[in-house]
Design an enzyme around this catalytic site. Structure first.
Site, PDB file in Angstrom:
ATOM      1  N   ILE A 158      14.925  22.170   0.093  1.00 35.45           N
ATOM      2  CA  ILE A 158      13.923  21.105   0.292  1.00 35.45           C
ATOM      3  C   ILE A 158      12.663  22.105   0.500  1.00 35.45           C
ATOM      4  O   ILE A 158      11.642  21.734  -0.053  1.00 35.45           O
ATOM      5  CB  ILE A 158      14.392  20.298   1.616  1.00 35.45           C
ATOM      6  CG1 ILE A 158      15.231  19.356   1.169  1.00 35.45           C
ATOM      7  CG2 ILE A 158      12.978  19.871   2.127  1.00 35.45           C
ATOM      8  CD1 ILE A 158      15.888  18.409   2.185  1.00 35.45           C
ATOM      9  N   THR A 159      12.668  23.230   1.264  1.00 33.75           N
ATOM     10  CA  THR A 159      11.645  23.921   1.430  1.00 33.75           C
ATOM     11  C   THR A 159      10.956  24.598   0.208  1.00 33.75           C
ATOM     12  O   THR A 159       9.703  24.605   0.128  1.00 33.75           O
ATOM     13  CB  THR A 159      11.738  24.956   2.372  1.00 33.75           C
ATOM     14  OG1 THR A 159      12.944  25.935   2.085  1.00 33.75           O
ATOM     15  CG2 THR A 159      11.900  24.862   3.871  1.00 33.75           C
ATOM     16  N   HIS A 172      23.440  17.792   9.223  1.00 30.39           N
ATOM     17  CA  HIS A 172      22.487  18.694   9.288  1.00 30.39           C
ATOM     18  C   HIS A 172      21.218  18.065   9.470  1.00 30.39           C
ATOM     19  O   HIS A 172      20.287  17.824   8.844  1.00 30.39           O
ATOM     20  CB  HIS A 172      22.184  19.162   7.913  1.00 30.39           C
ATOM     21  CG  HIS A 172      23.094  20.357   7.448  1.00 30.39           C
ATOM     22  ND1 HIS A 172      23.211  20.679   6.150  1.00 30.39           N
ATOM     23  CD2 HIS A 172      24.097  20.721   8.260  1.00 30.39           C
ATOM     24  CE1 HIS A 172      24.004  21.736   6.264  1.00 30.39           C
ATOM     25  NE2 HIS A 172      24.818  21.635   7.202  1.00 30.39           N
ATOM     26  N   ASP A 180      28.848  21.434   1.065  1.00 32.50           N
ATOM     27  CA  ASP A 180      28.820  20.089   1.854  1.00 32.50           C
ATOM     28  C   ASP A 180      29.900  19.357   1.857  1.00 32.50           C
ATOM     29  O   ASP A 180      30.515  18.648   2.532  1.00 32.50           O
ATOM     30  CB  ASP A 180      27.424  19.315   1.260  1.00 32.50           C
ATOM     31  CG  ASP A 180      26.173  19.963   1.718  1.00 32.50           C
ATOM     32  OD1 ASP A 180      26.170  20.657   2.678  1.00 32.50           O
ATOM     33  OD2 ASP A 180      25.168  19.517   1.284  1.00 32.50           O
TER      34      ASP A 180
END
Length: 436
Positions: free
Chosen positions: A351-352, A30, A134
Site C-alpha cells: 500500500i505504501t 492487520h 495471508d
C-alpha cells in the site's frame, strides 16, 4: 488539494463503500495497515471533495463523459482480474483464485457466495508472495485470534468447520526469489499452534552469500535460513510437538496439471514440474528439468498475480503488460488524462508503494496545471453534470455521509460480537440502508 487551494476533487467508486483494497484486500488481522483510512476520511470530508459511490465508470458513465466534465481525470482502478494458471484441471471444484478467497473472507460483495470447500486436510497455495502468506495464515490461525478481527461471520463459521491441517506454498524459483516481505514471514513462523516444516537442504549454502545481498533481501533470507537450519531452543521442540497444524515452502516446483478425483468433478491433487534456475538473483528464470511429482490435496489456491483490464476503448492499454501506457502518470496521447497505482505500473508493491506512486501522479498533474499543459481557462461542470447524467440513467449514487450510515451500522453490529465491525455483504442492502 493540499498544494492547490482551489482544486476540487471528486472520487468515483464502483462499490457503495470507499477504501477499496484497504477494506477488501488487507488481511483482517492487520488492522494497523488500515490506518490510511483515517487520512482518506479527512480528505473525503473536505468541502472541496465529493465521494460518489456505486458508480461504475465505463458502464454508468464513460471516461469521455468524465473528461468533458473535468479539467483532469485520474484512473486509479487497480487490477481486478487474476492471472490464470493455464493448466488442465484449473476449473475443477476445490481450485480457487487468491483474489476470490481474499474477497470472500474480507466481505467483497462479488465473492460472498464463494463457499469454499475446506474439507481437505492439505491445501496448496501456488505462489510465494504476501497474499499467499495471508491465505495460509487465515487457514491456520486459531479462531480466537480471528474472532477479534473484521473477518466476515460467514468466513469465520466456515473456518471453524475447516479440516485444513497442512499448507504448502509452492514456488517455481528458490529461496532468494520469494516475493513476500519479512514482517509477513515472521508472523507466519510465530503463528500459535503451528509449526514450520521447511526442508533444510533448500537453504544449504545460502549463509555464504548473505553479505552480498541487498539489505531487505538479506534480512528476509537470514530469517528463512534461521527458521530452517538453526537448532531450536530448549522450549521449541515441546512447542512444535504440541502444534496441530503445519506449513512449509516448496521451491523449484511449477504447476503442470490439477489432478481430478475419481468422478472427475473436483481436485484431488496437483502435478508439479521440478525446475532449476537459469541466471541468478531477482532475474533468475525457472526452467523445467523434465521431472514431475504429485501432491495429494483437495484445496488449491492460485496466487500468481493480478491483471488490470481496459476501462474504455478510447483509453490506451497494453494488454501484455496489463497497464495504461504513461509517462510519470500522464497517459500517452491523452492530455488531461492520468493514471496511478497498479494500472499505471503493474500489480506489484504494498500500500505504501501505491501511495508514493499516487503522489508522483499528483505531482505531474500539478506541474501540468502550472505550465499551462492543462487548459484551466474554460470552466467545467464537474460532479453536478455527472450527477445529472447518473440520475437520468437511474443510478443511485452514495455520498460520503451515506457511507457513514453504513459504517455506523457495521460497527454497531460488530460491537455486539466483540469485533471492530460486521461488514454488510450485499450492495442492495447497503443501498436500502442509505435510502431510509
Amino acid at each position: 488539494m493540499q498544494h492547490h487551494t482551489q482544486a476540487v476533487v471528486d472520487i468515483y467508486e464502483k462499490l457503495p463503500v470507499p477504501f477499496g483494497l484497504v477494506r477488501f484486500g488487507v488481511a483482517p488481522d492487520h488492522p494497523e495497515v488500515k490506518n490510511v483510512i483515517n487520512t482518506f476520511t479527512q480528505t473525503a470530508k473536505s468541502e472541496r471533495c465529493n465521494f460518489l459511490g456505486n458508480v461504475t465508470v465505463g458502464r454508468d458513465v464513460t471516461v469521455e463523459e468524465l473528461q468533458e466534465a473535468y479539467h483532469a481525470v485520474v484512473l486509479s482502478y487497480g487490477a481486478e482480474d487474476t492471472r490464470e494458471l493455464g493448466i488442465p484441471g484449473e476449473q475443477l471444484e476445490g481450485v480457487y483464485s487468491a483474489r476470490d478467497f481474499v474477497g470472500w473472507y474480507n466481505g467483497l460483495p462479488d465473492n460472498r457466495h464463494l463457499s469454499p470447500d475446506l474439507s481437505s486436510e492439505t491445501a496448496v497455495i501456488l505462489g510465494q508472495g504476501n497474499v499467499a502468506l495471508d491465505i495460509a495464515r487465515m487457514l491456520l490461525s486459531p479462531l480466537e485470534l480471528l474472532k477479534k478481527t473484521d473477518i466476515t461471520q460467514l468466513a469465520l463459521e466456515a473456518l471453524s468447520q475447516s479440516r485444513v491441517k497442512k499448507v504448502w506454498l509452492i514456488g517455481r524459483r528458490g529461496p532468494l526469489q520469494v516475493a513476500f516481505t519479512i514482517k509477513e514471514l515472521r508472523e507466519m513462523i510465530n503463528l500459535p499452534e503451528t509449526r514450520t516444516i521447511n526442508d533444510p537442504s533448500d537453504f544449504q549454502g545460502l549463509g555464504d552469500i548473505l553479505k552480498d545481498l541487498p539489505r531487505p533481501r538479506k534480512r528476509l533470507t537470514e530469517l528463512l535460513v534461521k527458521s530452517a537450519l538453526e537448532t531450536p531452543g530448549d522450549k521449541e521442540p515441546a512447542r512444535r510437538a504440541q502444534c496441530s497444524r503445519e506449513w512449509g515452502l516448496r521451491f523449484f516446483r511449477g504447476p503442470v496439471a490439477v489432478l481430478p478425483s475419481e468422478d472427475g468433478k473436483r481436485a484431488a491433487g496437483i502435478r508439479l514440474s521440478v525446475t532449476r534456475l537459469e541466471g541468478s538473483g531477482e532475474s533468475a528464470k525457472a526452467v523445467p528439468t523434465g521431472e514431475t511429482e504429485d501432491v495429494s490435496c483437495g484445496l488449491i489456491f492460485s496466487s500468481i498475480g493480478y491483471r488490470s483490464v481496459p476501462i474504455s476503448p478510447g483509453v490506451p492499454f497494453l494488454p501484455k503488460q496489463g497497464v495504461i501506457p504513461n509517462n510519470l502518470g500522464r497517459v500517452h496521447g491523452e492530455p488531461g488524462l492520468y493514471c496511478s497505482g497498479w494500472v499505471k505500473r503493474g500489480p506489484t508493491g504494498v500500500i505504501t508503494t501505491t501511495m508514493t506512486d499516487s503522489f508522483d501522479t499528483a505531482q505531474a498533474l500539478l506541474e501540468d496545471m502550472k505550465s499551462g499543459a492543462l487548459k484551466l481557462s474554460d470552466s467545467r461542470a464537474g460532479a453536478s453534470a455527472v450527477r445529472e447524467l447518473l440520475h437520468l440513467r437511474g443510478v443511485q449514487t452514495v455520498s460520503f455521509s451515506d457511507w457513514e450510515k453504513i459504517d455506523s451500522m457495521e460497527t454497531a453490529q460488530g460491537e455486539k460480537v466483540g469485533k471492530p465491525r460486521e461488514k454488510i455483504l450485499d450492495t442492495e442492502e447497503m443501498l436500502r440502508l442509505v435510502s431510509r
